[in-house]
Design an enzyme around this catalytic site. Structure first.
Site, PDB file in Angstrom:
ATOM      1  N   SER A 151     -58.059  58.912  -3.038  1.00  0.00           N
ATOM      2  CA  SER A 151     -58.060  57.448  -2.890  1.00  0.00           C
ATOM      3  C   SER A 151     -56.777  56.814  -3.433  1.00  0.00           C
ATOM      4  CB  SER A 151     -59.264  56.853  -3.617  1.00  0.00           C
ATOM      5  OG  SER A 151     -60.445  57.507  -3.208  1.00  0.00           O
TER       6      SER A 151
HETATM    7  N1  SAM Z   1     -62.439  61.069  -5.793  1.00  0.00           N
HETATM    8  C1  SAM Z   1     -61.674  61.871  -4.886  1.00  0.00           C
HETATM    9  C2  SAM Z   1     -60.323  62.250  -5.437  1.00  0.00           C
HETATM   10  O1  SAM Z   1     -59.996  61.838  -6.572  1.00  0.00           O
HETATM   11  O2  SAM Z   1     -59.599  62.988  -4.748  1.00  0.00           O
HETATM   12  C3  SAM Z   1     -61.493  61.238  -3.532  1.00  0.00           C
HETATM   13  C4  SAM Z   1     -62.743  61.216  -2.787  1.00  0.00           C
HETATM   14  S1  SAM Z   1     -62.597  61.068  -1.059  1.00  0.00           S
HETATM   15  C5  SAM Z   1     -62.116  59.412  -0.848  1.00  0.00           C
HETATM   16  C6  SAM Z   1     -64.332  61.059  -0.701  1.00  0.00           C
HETATM   17  C7  SAM Z   1     -64.979  62.412  -0.872  1.00  0.00           C
HETATM   18  O3  SAM Z   1     -66.380  62.234  -0.776  1.00  0.00           O
HETATM   19  C8  SAM Z   1     -64.599  63.401   0.218  1.00  0.00           C
HETATM   20  O4  SAM Z   1     -64.075  64.568  -0.340  1.00  0.00           O
HETATM   21  C9  SAM Z   1     -65.937  63.682   0.937  1.00  0.00           C
HETATM   22  O5  SAM Z   1     -66.059  65.002   1.422  1.00  0.00           O
HETATM   23  C10 SAM Z   1     -66.923  63.388  -0.169  1.00  0.00           C
HETATM   24  N2  SAM Z   1     -68.285  63.066   0.267  1.00  0.00           N
HETATM   25  C11 SAM Z   1     -68.711  62.324   1.303  1.00  0.00           C
HETATM   26  N3  SAM Z   1     -70.052  62.264   1.318  1.00  0.00           N
HETATM   27  C12 SAM Z   1     -70.487  62.982   0.239  1.00  0.00           C
HETATM   28  C13 SAM Z   1     -71.767  63.302  -0.299  1.00  0.00           C
HETATM   29  N4  SAM Z   1     -72.910  62.869   0.245  1.00  0.00           N
HETATM   30  N5  SAM Z   1     -71.822  64.061  -1.409  1.00  0.00           N
HETATM   31  C14 SAM Z   1     -70.701  64.521  -2.005  1.00  0.00           C
HETATM   32  N6  SAM Z   1     -69.462  64.274  -1.535  1.00  0.00           N
HETATM   33  C15 SAM Z   1     -69.365  63.506  -0.426  1.00  0.00           C
END
Ligand code: SAM
Length: 214
Positions: free
Chosen positions: A63
């Site tokens: 993000s």
């Molecule tokens: N916080 C992360 C970082 O510092 O790199 C960025 C997160 S990215 C914007 C969103 C993440 O949420 C993705 O890797 C995606 O695969 C994950 N995601 C989406 N739905 C999810 C779920 N139900 N449970 C766990 N992870 C999920």
């Protein structure tokens, strides 16, 4: 770019975050300490200190630093807080949470991303971060309650299990809206009341799961 160039770019990013209104010096210090260039693919490293989201594979992103800093500031994490992160992605935000002294629990739905985040975090010395591959919309019941929860993918609404796993007095930051654009909210629990405070507009990748998008 060499390490000195990264350091300079990182210091500039911290100044930009301050100029955008981030005041919590603990959050700013954490951004100063965590090497974001180690959390993105090598060919992206030179953009790591721009205030932008960057691709990390599997169609996902790390993000935008401003949104991450704003979320952490709103969460008011203090040392020893148990914090659940939904959406580990690259592991960058988990590292920031660890720098803030939190006991970090993080869930990622893609095994491949979780595996690289795990080894990256271990290499950088954040080996205390606990990680699970699975559906974070269900929370992590065995480890609840959490003093803070940060959801880093866009949800259609606040998943009920996360609401229930938030401790009394706990804080949650979550983007809710449609698949493409959301509003970022701070949700604070007092007894069985959840008070919402609007933070800003945002655009996260979708939260996919039983209590998210299908
Ligand atoms: N916080 C992360 C970082 O510092 O790199 C960025 C997160 S990215 C914007 C969103 C993440 O949420 C993705 O890797 C995606 O695969 C994950 N995601 C989406 N739905 C999810 C779920 N139900 N449970 C766990 N992870 C999920």
């Amino acid at each position: 770019m060499n390490e000195a160039d990264y350091r300079q770019a990182q210091a500039r990013l911290v100044e930009e975050l301050k100029a955008q209104g981030i005041k919590d010096h603990r959050v700013l210090d954490a951004v100063r300490r965590v090497p974001r260039h180690r959390f993105v693919p090598r060919h992206m490293a030179r953009w790591a200190y721009l205030d932008r989201p960057l691709p990390i594979g599997r169609g996902q992103t790390v993000s935008q630093p401003y949104i991450v800093a704003l979320s952490l500031e709103a969460l008011r994490v203090t040392s020893g807080d148990r914090v659940l992160e939904v959406g580990t992605g690259s592991g960058y935000q988990a590292a920031l949470l660890a720098e803030l002294g939190a006991e970090v629990f993080t869930i990622e739905r893609y095994e491949e991303l979780a595996d690289s985040a795990r080894s990256r975090l271990a290499e950088l010395g954040y080996s205390g971060v606990r990680m699970q591959v699975g559906d974070g919309t269900l929370g992590w019941l065995e480890e609840a309650p959490f003093q803070a929860i940060v959801v880093s993918a866009g949800a259609p609404g606040i998943p009920r299990p996360l609401q229930e796993q938030l401790d009394l007095g706990g804080r949650m930051v979550i983007p809710t809206g449609d698949r493409w654009s959301q509003d970022l909210w701070l949700v604070e629990r007092a007894d069985d009341q959840w008070r919402r405070t609007y933070l800003c507009p945002c655009a996260f990748v979708p939260l996919v799961g039983k209590e998210g998008w299908h």
